[in-house]
Each structure stands twice: as C-alpha cells, then as structure tokens.
Design an enzyme around this catalytic site. Structure first.
Site, PDB file in Angstrom:
ATOM      1  N   TYR A 154      15.389  11.017  15.583  1.00 56.60           N
ATOM      2  CA  TYR A 154      16.372  10.359  14.617  1.00 56.60           C
ATOM      3  C   TYR A 154      14.676   9.511  13.099  1.00 56.60           C
ATOM      4  CZ  TYR A 154      17.335   5.471  12.401  1.00 56.60           C
ATOM      5  OH  TYR A 154      17.859   4.415  11.567  1.00 56.60           O
TER       6      TYR A 154
HETATM    7  N1  LIG Z   1      19.671  -1.504  12.516  1.00 52.76           N
HETATM    8  C1  LIG Z   1      18.496  -1.238  12.227  1.00 52.76           C
HETATM    9  O1  LIG Z   1      17.757  -1.823  12.816  1.00 52.76           O
HETATM   10  C2  LIG Z   1      18.457  -0.005  11.674  1.00 52.76           C
HETATM   11  C3  LIG Z   1      16.601   0.029  10.731  1.00 52.76           C
HETATM   12  C4  LIG Z   1      16.115   0.862  10.267  1.00 52.76           C
HETATM   13  C5  LIG Z   1      17.736   1.804  10.050  1.00 52.76           C
HETATM   14  N2  LIG Z   1      18.497   1.824   9.654  1.00 52.76           N
HETATM   15  C6  LIG Z   1      19.710   2.462   9.238  1.00 52.76           C
HETATM   16  O2  LIG Z   1      20.506   2.195   8.398  1.00 52.76           O
HETATM   17  C7  LIG Z   1      22.087   2.179   8.335  1.00 52.76           C
HETATM   18  C8  LIG Z   1      22.804   1.310   8.358  1.00 52.76           C
HETATM   19  O3  LIG Z   1      22.677   1.481   9.871  1.00 52.76           O
HETATM   20  P1  LIG Z   1      23.639  -0.556  10.908  1.00 52.76           P
HETATM   21  O4  LIG Z   1      22.885  -0.895  11.943  1.00 52.76           O
HETATM   22  O5  LIG Z   1      24.304  -0.787   9.466  1.00 52.76           O
HETATM   23  O6  LIG Z   1      24.081   0.255  11.595  1.00 52.76           O
HETATM   24  P2  LIG Z   1      25.816   0.678  11.975  1.00 52.76           P
HETATM   25  O7  LIG Z   1      25.932  -1.259  12.448  1.00 52.76           O
HETATM   26  O8  LIG Z   1      26.284   0.929  13.713  1.00 52.76           O
HETATM   27  O9  LIG Z   1      26.537   0.875  11.280  1.00 52.76           O
HETATM   28  C9  LIG Z   1      26.970   2.301  10.800  1.00 52.76           C
HETATM   29  C10 LIG Z   1      27.385   2.651  10.272  1.00 52.76           C
HETATM   30  O10 LIG Z   1      27.722   4.074   9.546  1.00 52.76           O
HETATM   31  C11 LIG Z   1      29.037   4.569   9.211  1.00 52.76           C
HETATM   32  N3  LIG Z   1      29.311   6.133  10.058  1.00 52.76           N
HETATM   33  C12 LIG Z   1      28.124   6.266  11.473  1.00 52.76           C
HETATM   34  N4  LIG Z   1      29.215   7.551  11.555  1.00 52.76           N
HETATM   35  C13 LIG Z   1      29.430   8.463  10.394  1.00 52.76           C
HETATM   36  C14 LIG Z   1      30.119   8.942   9.836  1.00 52.76           C
HETATM   37  N5  LIG Z   1      29.668  10.262  10.396  1.00 52.76           N
HETATM   38  N6  LIG Z   1      30.683   9.267   8.586  1.00 52.76           N
HETATM   39  C15 LIG Z   1      30.665   8.110   8.177  1.00 52.76           C
HETATM   40  N7  LIG Z   1      30.789   6.703   8.249  1.00 52.76           N
HETATM   41  C16 LIG Z   1      30.085   7.234   9.169  1.00 52.76           C
HETATM   42  C17 LIG Z   1      29.895   3.935  10.423  1.00 52.76           C
HETATM   43  O11 LIG Z   1      31.393   3.316  10.252  1.00 52.76           O
HETATM   44  P3  LIG Z   1      32.396   3.617  11.312  1.00 52.76           P
HETATM   45  O12 LIG Z   1      32.646   1.789  11.193  1.00 52.76           O
HETATM   46  O13 LIG Z   1      33.846   3.977  11.043  1.00 52.76           O
HETATM   47  O14 LIG Z   1      31.937   3.669  12.398  1.00 52.76           O
HETATM   48  C18 LIG Z   1      28.993   2.992  10.457  1.00 52.76           C
HETATM   49  O15 LIG Z   1      29.823   2.244   8.596  1.00 52.76           O
HETATM   50  C19 LIG Z   1      22.282   3.793   9.174  1.00 52.76           C
HETATM   51  O16 LIG Z   1      21.814   4.728   8.177  1.00 52.76           O
HETATM   52  C20 LIG Z   1      21.073   3.410   9.510  1.00 52.76           C
HETATM   53  O17 LIG Z   1      20.603   4.351  10.400  1.00 52.76           O
HETATM   54  C21 LIG Z   1      19.438   0.575  10.590  1.00 52.76           C
END
Ligand SMILES: NC(=O)c1ccc[n+]([C@@H]2O[C@H](COP(=O)([O-])OP(=O)(O)OC[C@H]3O[C@@H](n4cnc5c(N)ncnc54)[C@H](OP(=O)(O)O)[C@@H]3O)[C@@H](O)[C@H]2O)c1
Length: 248
Positions: A154
C-alpha cells in the site's frame, strides 16, 4: 469564496475524505463532479448536501483503475461542464498483507487503483484544463515515510503517487498547472473503521495534536492546494498528520 465557478473533479467523492473534499470545494464556489465506483446512494447524498447548501454538483460513476472508463467519464464531465480546472485524485483502497502473504494480485490491485488511476485521470483530464492552467491534488499517505508492518505494498503504491506528483509537476509547470499531494495519517473514515482500538489509541498517543484525523482536516488543505493561494507550491507532498510523522 476562493473557487467560484472553477470546475473540480474529485475521485472517491462519495465517502470519507473525498466527500469532505467535494463539500469544501463546493462551499468555496467550485462546481464539483463527484466520481465514485459503486456507492451511488452515497455519491447522490454528497451531491444532495452540496445542492442544499446552494452549490453545484453532479455524480459520475467510473472505476478509476480502468483507463477507458476514466476517458469516458472525463468526456462526460467535459460535455456537462465544458472544461476542468481542478482534479483531485483521492480514490484509493487499503489492503494489509505481511511479507509472506504478498502475491501478484495484491500488488496489481493496489497499484492499479492507487497509482495507475492517477496517471489515467491526469492524462484524460489535463487536455481539458484551460490555457491559463489549473490544479492537480493527489492523495498519498504518511506511511510512505514510515510503512508499518503489513502496509509495504500500500505504502509503495502511494509513494509512487508522490513520485508522479513530483515528476508531472515538472512536466506541467509550463502549462500553468501545479501538481501537489497530501499525505494524511490515520483518518476517521470507512477505511479505518475496522482498525483495532489499541492501534487507534497508539496513533492518538503518538500524535502531537492528540487525536486521529477527520476528513475535514485533510479537505481544508486540499482546498488550499486547489486555490490560487498555493501558486508557489508544486511537486510537493504535504504531510497532513497532526504532527505524527517524522519524515526523512
Ligand atoms: N483513511 C485514512 O486513514 C487514510 C490515510 C491516508 C491516506 N488515505 C487515502 O485517502 C483516500 C481516501 O480514503 P478514505 O479513507 O476516504 O477511503 P474510503 O472511505 O474507503 O472511500 C474510498 C473512496 O474511493 C472510491 N473508490 C475506491 N476504489 C475505486 C475505484 N476503483 N474507482 C473509483 N472510485 C473508487 C470509493 O468509491 P465507492 O463509494 O463507490 O466505493 C470511495 O468514494 C485514499 O486514497 C486513501 O488511500 C486514507
């Protein structure tokens, strides 16, 4: 308002950090294309909330790992709104695997959704940026500086996002386009909902700010990077982590 009538595309705008980014961009006057994969109800509820607050937004479905789906969703967005000024590549997936359990599928999936998506979206969207330029903001992670056990692939996929950010900033600077990334630490979303409480408490204890991140903490920085105020910053990955990470 900082972004009146700017056309913004936010991938993963249906939930978590992306939903907060979509709402905050719209609150600054941007017209927002909320791109989601399968969460149509959640995407529609983000769009509804933006409209109820007086903003403009529309939901678009695409798998960002699929280059042809990305080309066609960008074509739909441009047909609807005419151009693109701001691209936020936020969609991503997390999957933990320790060394012995890592296989080719794991690597392929994480790199396709987290890294190749950024390339597909930028190649499809940048030709529709106006001659005056625009903003690209990518979402990386603080784990690129210090991956925890089980997060190496990741973190590698997100390190690649930060390298693309730096490299493409150099190639697109002459077009007036800045390319930056944010690197959040643990943030309260569906992605971290199953994190064991002991891990969460350890992160809180190690974070000078004394808590984990909220989606709005990240979204405010993205709005800054999407605005004219960030004009002298490009190619950078900004840690958005409450002070948690000691980067090298
Ligand atoms: N949460 C954390 O602690 C954290 C920390 C560091 C970085 N991040 C990064 O921040 C970003 C957002 O994370 P989050 O925590 O908000 O994630 P999340 O709550 O799991 O939401 C993921 C989002 O990405 C969309 N998605 C996933 N796969 C996709 C695909 N193949 N095509 C189009 N859309 C897709 C999902 O759409 P659907 O609703 O349609 O499934 C959803 O809107 C990510 O890149 C993650 O790696 C998160």
């Amino acid at each position: 308002m900082k972004l009146v009538n700017r056309i913004a595309v936010v991938t993963g705008g249906s939930r978590g950090i992306g939903a907060a980014i979509a709402r905050k961009l719209a609150a600054e006057g941007a017209i927002v294309a909320v791109v989601y994969q399968s969460g149509v109800d959640q995407a529609q509820s983000v769009v509804r909330a933006i409209r109820e607050a007086g903003g403009v937004a529309e939901a678009f479905a695409a798998d960002v790992a699929d280059a042809s789906a990305v080309r066609s969703v960008i074509a739909s967005i441009v047909a609807r709104f005419g151009r693109i000024d701001i691209l936020v590549n936020n969609a991503g997936i997390f999957e933990g695997r320790t060394f012995a359990d890592i296989d080719a599928d794991h690597v392929t999936r994480l790199f396709a959704v987290n890294m190749s998506s950024v390339l597909h979206m930028m190649q499809a969207a940048v030709p529709h940026f106006p001659p005056t330029g625009g903003r690209v903001v990518n979402v990386s992670t603080n784990l690129i500086y210090s991956p925890r056990p089980g997060t190496a692939i990741y973190a590698a996929s997100k390190a690649a996002v930060s390298v693309l950010t730096n490299g493409f900033a150099k190639e697109l600077g002459a077009r007036g386009i800045t390319v930056n990334a944010v690197a959040p630490s643990m943030t309260s979303t569906d992605m971290t909902a199953a994190t064991p409480d002991a891990r969460r408490q350890a992160v809180i204890a190690a974070t000078p700010a004394g808590r984990i991140g909220e989606p709005e903490d990240i979204a405010d920085v993205v709005v800054f990077l999407a605005s004219d105020e960030s004009r002298w910053i490009t190619g950078r990955t900004l840690l958005t982590d409450g002070g948690l990470t000691d980067s090298l």
